[in-house]
Design an enzyme around this catalytic site. Structure first.
Site, PDB file in Angstrom:
ATOM      1  CB  THR A  70      -9.402   1.241 -12.149  1.00  8.61           C
ATOM      2  OG1 THR A  70      -8.078   0.756 -12.348  1.00  8.61           O
ATOM      3  CG2 THR A  70      -9.337   2.648 -11.600  1.00  8.61           C
ATOM      4  CG  ASP A  71      -6.446  -2.352  -7.036  1.00 14.39           C
ATOM      5  OD1 ASP A  71      -6.208  -1.375  -6.305  1.00 14.39           O
ATOM      6  OD2 ASP A  71      -6.094  -3.498  -6.775  1.00 14.39           O
ATOM      7  CE  LYS A  72      -5.202   3.288  -2.722  1.00 16.08           C
ATOM      8  NZ  LYS A  72      -3.983   2.552  -2.470  1.00 16.08           N
TER       9      LYS A  72
END
Length: 191
Positions: free
Chosen positions: A1-3
């Site tokens: 996932t992208d933060k």
């Protein structure tokens, strides 16, 4: 996932502007601001953070030309003039900016040649800022002759290193709880 936007506010803001020694330096900000104000390519979130940090009066400056950002060079240059000074201002990936610099500006505005040891220190400072969680932009400039009308890639050499602009994308208030919850169920988090 992208933060970004998931665990952070997705609102990058300028955290600081420091010189070669790591000290706050308004000239670093002024140069970064000139670059961001006059570059006409794709405006990055870092440009927006620079421009929204503090309003500077650049009315005396006029854009002459630009070398747009590209992902190979990882920098953008603007050639600007205020009637008495013609200046190439370059913002970009710190390691690439440092590689193009032959000297650096001291806090008193003097220029000193970048020897190998100083170049190592600059790269270490950049790495340390990254380890502290900052995104980092290198800022440099080069005086140009008043007749220099076209900015080209080969102008991005023999630069004077001004410093680093540092940025943060603050974590959301619930980010710590989310990371703890993931750890509790055995999910290893890597950032």
């Amino acid at each position: 996932t992208d933060k970004t936007g998931t665990h952070t506010e997705s609102k990058i803001r300028l955290a600081g502007h420091v010189d070669h020694a790591g000290d706050d330096n308004e000239e670093v900000y002024r140069l970064a601001y000139l670059n961001s104000a006059f570059e006409s390519g794709i405006r990055s979130p870092l440009d927006e953070a620079i421009l929204s940090h503090q309003q500077l009066d650049v009315a005396a400056w006029q854009k002459i030309d630009e070398v747009p950002f590209d992902f190979e060079r990882r920098r953008v240059s603007v050639l600007v003039d205020d009637g008495s000074t013609r200046l190439l201002v370059v913002n970009g990936a710190p390691e690439d900016i440092i590689a193009q610099c032959v000297d650096y500006a001291t806090s008193s505005g003097e220029s000193r040649t970048i020897e190998d040891e100083e170049r190592k220190r600059l790269l270490q400072r950049f790495e340390a800022l990254g380890e502290e969680g900052y995104r980092v932009l290198g800022v440099a400039s080069r005086p140009m002759p008043p007749t220099h009308a076209d900015a080209i890639v080969s102008d991005e050499t023999k630069l004077t290193f001004a410093g680093f602009a540092t940025f943060v994308d603050p974590p959301k208030t619930d980010a710590a709880a989310a990371v703890k919850a993931l750890a509790a169920i055995g999910v290893e988090v890597k950032i």
